[in-house]
Design an enzyme around this catalytic site. Structure first.
Site, mmCIF file in Angstrom:
data_model
loop_
_atom_site.group_PDB
_atom_site.id
_atom_site.type_symbol
_atom_site.label_atom_id
_atom_site.label_comp_id
_atom_site.label_asym_id
_atom_site.label_seq_id
_atom_site.Cartn_x
_atom_site.Cartn_y
_atom_site.Cartn_z
ATOM 1 N N ARG A 225 0.861 -1.187 0.000
ATOM 2 C CA ARG A 225 0.000 0.000 0.000
ATOM 3 C C ARG A 225 0.893 1.231 0.000
ATOM 4 O O ARG A 225 1.985 1.227 0.590
ATOM 5 C CB ARG A 225 -0.898 0.027 1.250
ATOM 6 C CG ARG A 225 -2.048 -0.967 1.222
ATOM 7 C CD ARG A 225 -3.107 -0.621 0.161
ATOM 8 N NE ARG A 225 -4.211 -1.571 0.121
ATOM 9 C CZ ARG A 225 -4.304 -2.600 -0.724
ATOM 10 N NH1 ARG A 225 -3.354 -2.836 -1.603
ATOM 11 N NH2 ARG A 225 -5.368 -3.394 -0.700
ATOM 12 N N HIS A 273 -1.325 0.385 -9.548
ATOM 13 C CA HIS A 273 -1.967 -0.586 -8.641
ATOM 14 C C HIS A 273 -2.483 -1.784 -9.457
ATOM 15 O O HIS A 273 -3.675 -2.092 -9.449
ATOM 16 C CB HIS A 273 -3.095 0.051 -7.829
ATOM 17 C CG HIS A 273 -3.456 -0.757 -6.607
ATOM 18 N ND1 HIS A 273 -3.834 -0.208 -5.415
ATOM 19 C CD2 HIS A 273 -3.489 -2.110 -6.406
ATOM 20 C CE1 HIS A 273 -4.095 -1.168 -4.537
ATOM 21 N NE2 HIS A 273 -3.889 -2.338 -5.124
HETATM 22 P P1 NDP Z 1 -1.369 -11.674 4.843
HETATM 23 O O1 NDP Z 1 -2.307 -11.181 5.880
HETATM 24 O O2 NDP Z 1 -1.534 -13.063 4.355
HETATM 25 O O3 NDP Z 1 0.122 -11.533 5.358
HETATM 26 C C1 NDP Z 1 0.570 -10.388 5.993
HETATM 27 C C2 NDP Z 1 2.000 -10.576 6.478
HETATM 28 O O4 NDP Z 1 2.441 -9.344 7.031
HETATM 29 C C3 NDP Z 1 2.121 -11.634 7.578
HETATM 30 O O5 NDP Z 1 3.313 -12.357 7.437
HETATM 31 C C4 NDP Z 1 2.160 -10.767 8.838
HETATM 32 O O6 NDP Z 1 2.859 -11.329 9.940
HETATM 33 C C5 NDP Z 1 2.932 -9.563 8.352
HETATM 34 N N1 NDP Z 1 2.674 -8.407 9.214
HETATM 35 C C6 NDP Z 1 1.493 -7.813 9.485
HETATM 36 N N2 NDP Z 1 1.662 -6.800 10.376
HETATM 37 C C7 NDP Z 1 2.984 -6.786 10.676
HETATM 38 C C8 NDP Z 1 3.770 -6.012 11.556
HETATM 39 N N3 NDP Z 1 3.230 -5.039 12.318
HETATM 40 N N4 NDP Z 1 5.084 -6.281 11.636
HETATM 41 C C9 NDP Z 1 5.633 -7.267 10.900
HETATM 42 N N5 NDP Z 1 4.940 -8.066 10.041
HETATM 43 C C10 NDP Z 1 3.628 -7.813 9.941
HETATM 44 O O7 NDP Z 1 -1.472 -10.641 3.638
HETATM 45 P P2 NDP Z 1 -1.217 -10.938 2.079
HETATM 46 O O8 NDP Z 1 0.115 -11.520 1.924
HETATM 47 O O9 NDP Z 1 -2.368 -11.664 1.505
HETATM 48 O O10 NDP Z 1 -1.284 -9.450 1.480
HETATM 49 C C11 NDP Z 1 -0.426 -8.432 1.913
HETATM 50 C C12 NDP Z 1 -0.869 -7.096 1.340
HETATM 51 O O11 NDP Z 1 -0.577 -7.017 -0.049
HETATM 52 C C13 NDP Z 1 -2.364 -6.805 1.395
HETATM 53 O O12 NDP Z 1 -2.765 -6.411 2.694
HETATM 54 C C14 NDP Z 1 -2.515 -5.692 0.379
HETATM 55 O O13 NDP Z 1 -2.304 -4.453 1.004
HETATM 56 C C15 NDP Z 1 -1.364 -5.953 -0.606
HETATM 57 N N6 NDP Z 1 -1.855 -6.363 -1.931
HETATM 58 C C16 NDP Z 1 -1.514 -5.597 -3.023
HETATM 59 C C17 NDP Z 1 -1.915 -5.960 -4.281
HETATM 60 C C18 NDP Z 1 -1.502 -5.166 -5.461
HETATM 61 O O14 NDP Z 1 -1.940 -5.440 -6.577
HETATM 62 N N7 NDP Z 1 -0.644 -4.184 -5.302
HETATM 63 C C19 NDP Z 1 -2.718 -7.155 -4.521
HETATM 64 C C20 NDP Z 1 -3.024 -7.897 -3.316
HETATM 65 C C21 NDP Z 1 -2.598 -7.487 -2.078
HETATM 66 P P3 NDP Z 1 2.364 -12.681 10.642
HETATM 67 O O15 NDP Z 1 2.815 -13.771 9.681
HETATM 68 O O16 NDP Z 1 3.082 -12.706 11.922
HETATM 69 O O17 NDP Z 1 0.878 -12.595 10.739
HETATM 70 C C1 OXD Z 2 -5.659 -6.290 -2.960
HETATM 71 C C2 OXD Z 2 -5.228 -5.334 -3.965
HETATM 72 O O1 OXD Z 2 -5.625 -5.961 -1.787
HETATM 73 O O2 OXD Z 2 -5.557 -5.549 -5.144
HETATM 74 O O3 OXD Z 2 -6.035 -7.411 -3.329
HETATM 75 O O4 OXD Z 2 -4.547 -4.371 -3.669
#
Ligand code: NDP
Ligand code: OXD
Length: 310
Positions: A225, A273
């Protein structure tokens, strides 16, 4: 009982058809044509929907994000109290992100920016061969997306590290957590990939102080993001040469304003995006499954943990 769909106009019909393909009996209302507010039992929304508006539906049992991220649903005023929120976990969304991360890691690793600049100047010159085993990748977040990118990068022979909120063990990946873990990982990261959810804890995580911890000449890739990155700090680090280049898919605000310096920056790759775009036909089955579960009072899948914020 009906399902409210709210997304960009051009994807509305695709979503409708994809949900109906899973369950032709669903009564789907396309926002703003919601009909009687009391009919709406589930809302499937993307970033533009106003959460305050959802308070109009007294029988809402479920709110679903059309993406993996849920920051757009959780930000103030947040979803109506007591309504559970689900995210997507979708193989094709994950595949799209893995491809985008690999594309940009390889562009930086294989000196593509330098070779494009040489092409523009009609220069035929060989740069030193890069060493895969020495290009250390640090991934912020090892969830659905970060974990898949980590595995793909390991498969290519890169040394991969990852940073998470809770301690993790991921085969082949050096795992870090907490503030000290972040500092330790950044100090050894040649290519930083951000795949964190946007929460109050992760907002601004890529800023002057953290960029300074990266070795000189490191690259930054942000697919998570826009709020994870302090744009002015990255620009300063690029201009000083501390950061070699960046690939950015997400911004704050979006669309990226036409006069933003990222657009014309020679060391910044801008994407709209689009790193990974949800494909409704792929995502619909889990959404319909959750709608049926909510209707029947069964446990929901892919739920957001409100206390963690993702
Ligand atoms: P998940 O919820 O599966 O994974 C999130 C990861 O981030 C986990 O490993 C989590 O740790 C870690 N995390 C969360 N908070 C913290 C913190 N405070 N400190 C350290 N690590 C942290 O999310 P996804 O992998 O599915 O997606 C991640 C993001 O990607 C989405 O939220 C979205 O914003 C973005 N996205 C962007 C897209 C695009 O096209 N640009 C498309 C899809 C998603 P833990 O393992 O300990 O829970
Ligand atoms: C998502 C994205 O969160 O597209 O899936 O950014």
């Amino acid at each position: 009982l009906a399902v409210l769909l709210s997304t960009k106009a051009h994807t509305m019909q695709d979503w409708r058809e994809a949900l109906l393909a899973c369950d032709p009996t669903l009564d789907i209302r396309l926002f703003p044509e919601a009909g009687d507010p009391a009919d709406i039992e589930a809302a499937v929304c993307w970033t533009q929907h106003d959460m305050a508006e959802l308070r109009r539906y007294p029988n809402l049992k479920l709110l679903v994000s059309m993406g993996a991220g849920v920051d757009h649903l959780l930000r103030q005023p947040g979803p109506p109290p007591g309504v559970p929120v689900a995210r997507l976990k979708d193989e094709r969304l994950t595949q799209g992100m893995t491809e985008w991360v690999l594309l940009n890691v390889l562009r930086f690793h294989r000196q593509d920016l330098e070779y494009r600049a040489q092409q523009a100047a009609r220069v035929w010159d060989e740069l030193p061969a890069p060493e895969t085993a020495q290009r250390r990748i640090g991934i912020l977040g090892l969830g659905e997306l970060g974990g898949a990118s980590a595995r793909a990068l390991l498969g290519l022979g890169f040394p991969v590290m990852g940073w998470t909120r809770s301690p993790r063990e991921v085969e082949g990946v050096r795992c870090f957590h907490g503030e000290a873990g972040l500092r330790e990982m950044l100090g050894q990261t040649d290519i930083l990939v951000c795949l964190l959810p946007l929460t109050p804890q992760t907002r601004g995580i890529i800023r002057a102080e953290t960029l300074a911890l990266l070795p000189r000449g490191a690259f930054v890739i942000n697919a998570a993001r826009g709020g994870h990155l302090v744009a002015e700090d990255l620009l300063a680090a690029l201009d000083s040469g501390h950061i070699a280049a960046a690939a950015l898919d997400v911004f704050e605000p979006e669309p990226l304003p036409a006069d933003h310096p990222f657009w014309g920056h020679p060391k910044v790759l801008v994407w709209p995006h689009a790193a990974s775009i949800t494909i409704p036909s792929s995502a619909a089955p889990q959404v319909v499954e959750n709608i049926l579960r909510a209707r029947e009072g069964r446990p929901l899948i892919n739920l957001v943990d409100f206390s963690a914020g993702y």
